[in-house]
Design an enzyme around this catalytic site. Sequence first.
Site, mmCIF file in Angstrom:
data_model
loop_
_atom_site.group_PDB
_atom_site.id
_atom_site.type_symbol
_atom_site.label_atom_id
_atom_site.label_comp_id
_atom_site.label_asym_id
_atom_site.label_seq_id
_atom_site.Cartn_x
_atom_site.Cartn_y
_atom_site.Cartn_z
ATOM 1 N N GLU A 13 0.843 -1.199 0.000
ATOM 2 C CA GLU A 13 0.000 0.000 0.000
ATOM 3 C C GLU A 13 0.880 1.251 0.000
ATOM 4 O O GLU A 13 1.848 1.344 0.752
ATOM 5 C CB GLU A 13 -0.892 0.026 1.244
ATOM 6 C CG GLU A 13 -1.961 -1.043 1.248
ATOM 7 C CD GLU A 13 -2.840 -0.964 2.485
ATOM 8 O OE1 GLU A 13 -2.461 -0.260 3.434
ATOM 9 O OE2 GLU A 13 -3.903 -1.602 2.490
ATOM 10 N N SER A 65 -4.741 1.932 0.582
ATOM 11 C CA SER A 65 -5.637 1.434 1.629
ATOM 12 C C SER A 65 -7.027 2.030 1.422
ATOM 13 O O SER A 65 -7.234 2.909 0.588
ATOM 14 C CB SER A 65 -5.113 1.821 3.006
ATOM 15 O OG SER A 65 -5.434 3.169 3.284
#
Length: 315
Positions: A202, A228
């Site tokens: 991420e 995310s």
Amino acid sequence: MVKAEVRPRSIATRRAFENAVTVDMLIGGSTNTALHLPAIAREAGVSLTLDDFDEISRRTPHICRLAPAGEHTMADLEEAGGIPAVMAVAMRRLHDLPTVSGLTTHQVAARALPQDNAIIRPLDDPYHAEGGIAVLRGSLAPLGAVVKSGAVDPGMLTFRGPARVFDAEAPAMRAILDGKIKPLDVVLIRYVGPKGAPGMPEMLAPTSAIAGMGMDASVALVTDGRFSGATRGGAIGHVSPEAVAGGPIALVREGDMVSFDIPARRLDVEVGSEELERRRRTWKPPQKPLSGYLQRYRRLVGGAHLGAVLGDEND
């Protein structure tokens, strides 16, 4: 369910995955859904592509706007009736199918009652006419890229700026925190895709830093990595093919103009095809020595547009 021999594939059908994508579009959920659902669908023997996501998004209104894209939290949504209440509002858009509860989709929705129209809006008064996620394609992402469109400032739905190119997350973070990124820049982080990282991490830190410095409405971030669920702003991920596989994102140079048009579903680098081909002839991916499982993972993992699933040794 065991005694009745109700097995996963009895529930995880093509139409069930369509329901899942529809709910995600209604609530403007995480772009990670465009990785996880295709991967799960593959295990169930169901084809679910980015084209399916975009087709469903175009016909599904965005009726919940949760933090950080909006002011309401997950707790607020739960108090307003939760996902069953979202399903109740959009029941006619969902297939009536079996669920693990023993009830059908419509039976679950029929038992729910939305408690707050400000948190779960009616279909005729959505936050956006289309779903919370959009799939972009173009010269920078021939196989697709994903953006949480419901969390993008209206002024950034179309954007154009010079690429600030980074071959890893850490140098991009240093540039952002050192004030080297300016409004209208496009921060481009590559070699962080499924094969490149490896593992597709991420890019939460760069997007958080950009937002924390008040630039989430003026600086874009484009990456072959992912984000995310807490991402907002012009953050475009899952760029496919990824850089280490020779995708166009590997050929972008500092200062090249990058543009995107979310309503038109476009993501482009403004460099001619002949110039890109010239650059390709001298391009070499960075060497990142791996061993053991990571080496095997890099060899077998597929692109983000396929859910980053592992292939077979003989593929």
